[in-house]
Motif scaffolding. Structure first.
Motif, PDB file in Angstrom:
ATOM      1  N   GLY A  94      -7.488  31.021 -12.586  1.00  0.00           N
ATOM      2  CA  GLY A  94      -6.056  30.040 -13.301  1.00  0.00           C
ATOM      3  C   GLY A  94      -5.714  29.179 -12.253  1.00  0.00           C
ATOM      4  O   GLY A  94      -5.263  29.802 -10.779  1.00  0.00           O
ATOM      5  N   GLY A  96      -1.786  28.697 -11.755  1.00  0.00           N
ATOM      6  CA  GLY A  96      -1.217  29.668 -11.525  1.00  0.00           C
ATOM      7  C   GLY A  96      -1.606  30.353 -10.486  1.00  0.00           C
ATOM      8  O   GLY A  96      -0.676  30.576  -9.307  1.00  0.00           O
ATOM      9  N   MET A  99      -1.427  28.203  -6.701  1.00  0.00           N
ATOM     10  CA  MET A  99      -1.200  27.907  -6.453  1.00  0.00           C
ATOM     11  C   MET A  99      -0.172  28.818  -6.005  1.00  0.00           C
ATOM     12  O   MET A  99      -0.171  28.731  -4.050  1.00  0.00           O
ATOM     13  CB  MET A  99      -0.241  27.220  -7.902  1.00  0.00           C
ATOM     14  N   VAL A 100       0.184  30.354  -6.332  1.00  0.00           N
ATOM     15  CA  VAL A 100       0.706  31.579  -5.741  1.00  0.00           C
ATOM     16  C   VAL A 100      -0.278  32.244  -4.462  1.00  0.00           C
ATOM     17  O   VAL A 100       0.140  31.476  -3.238  1.00  0.00           O
ATOM     18  CB  VAL A 100       0.295  32.676  -6.399  1.00  0.00           C
TER      19      VAL A 100
END
Length: 129
Positions: A94, A96, A99-100
């Motif tokens: 994913g 997200g 990115m984290v």
């Protein structure tokens, strides 16, 4: 930056040799390019040899010895942060999650050069003598 006239002259020769070598490398397919590359490399070698002989004329370095272990820890923390970013991309699919993980890895990687390395270099700084 040159500290005396000799260093300035050999630094100029270094810059000229670097410029000639780069232009020779850019036009290496032509005969003049090969000649320029060889001349530029010879000038670079001559300037490096003179830099090494001029270095002996300088005085002692003003900085004290700095703890190598702290500098090594700073480099290791930086590399670990980048490895987290690199391998973290393969952990999740994913956007997200990626990115984290990338932000966490970059934050860890920035701790090395912004917190640990300055602390190591400032331990025996010249202004603390």
């Amino acid at each position: 930056m040159a500290a005396n006239k000799q260093q300035g002259q050999w630094f100029f020769l270094f810059l000229a040799g670097l410029t000639i070598a780069c232009s020779g490398l850019a036009w290496i397919e032509g005969g003049l390019g090969k000649v320029a590359l060889i001349v530029g490399l010879l000038l670079l070698i001559a300037s490096f040899a003179r830099f090494m002989s001029i270095k002996k004329l300088e005085g002692p370095i003003a900085l004290g010895s700095q703890p190598a272990a702290m500098k090594l820890v700073g480099v290791v923390v930086t590399v670990v942060g980048w490895l987290i970013v690199l391998f973290g991309l393969h952990v999740t699919k994913g956007v997200g999650g990626r990115m984290v993980i990338a932000i966490v890895g970059l934050a860890i990687a920035l701790v090395g050069p912004l917190a640990i390395l300055p602390t190591a270099c400032n331990k025996n700084a010249i202004w603390k003598a």
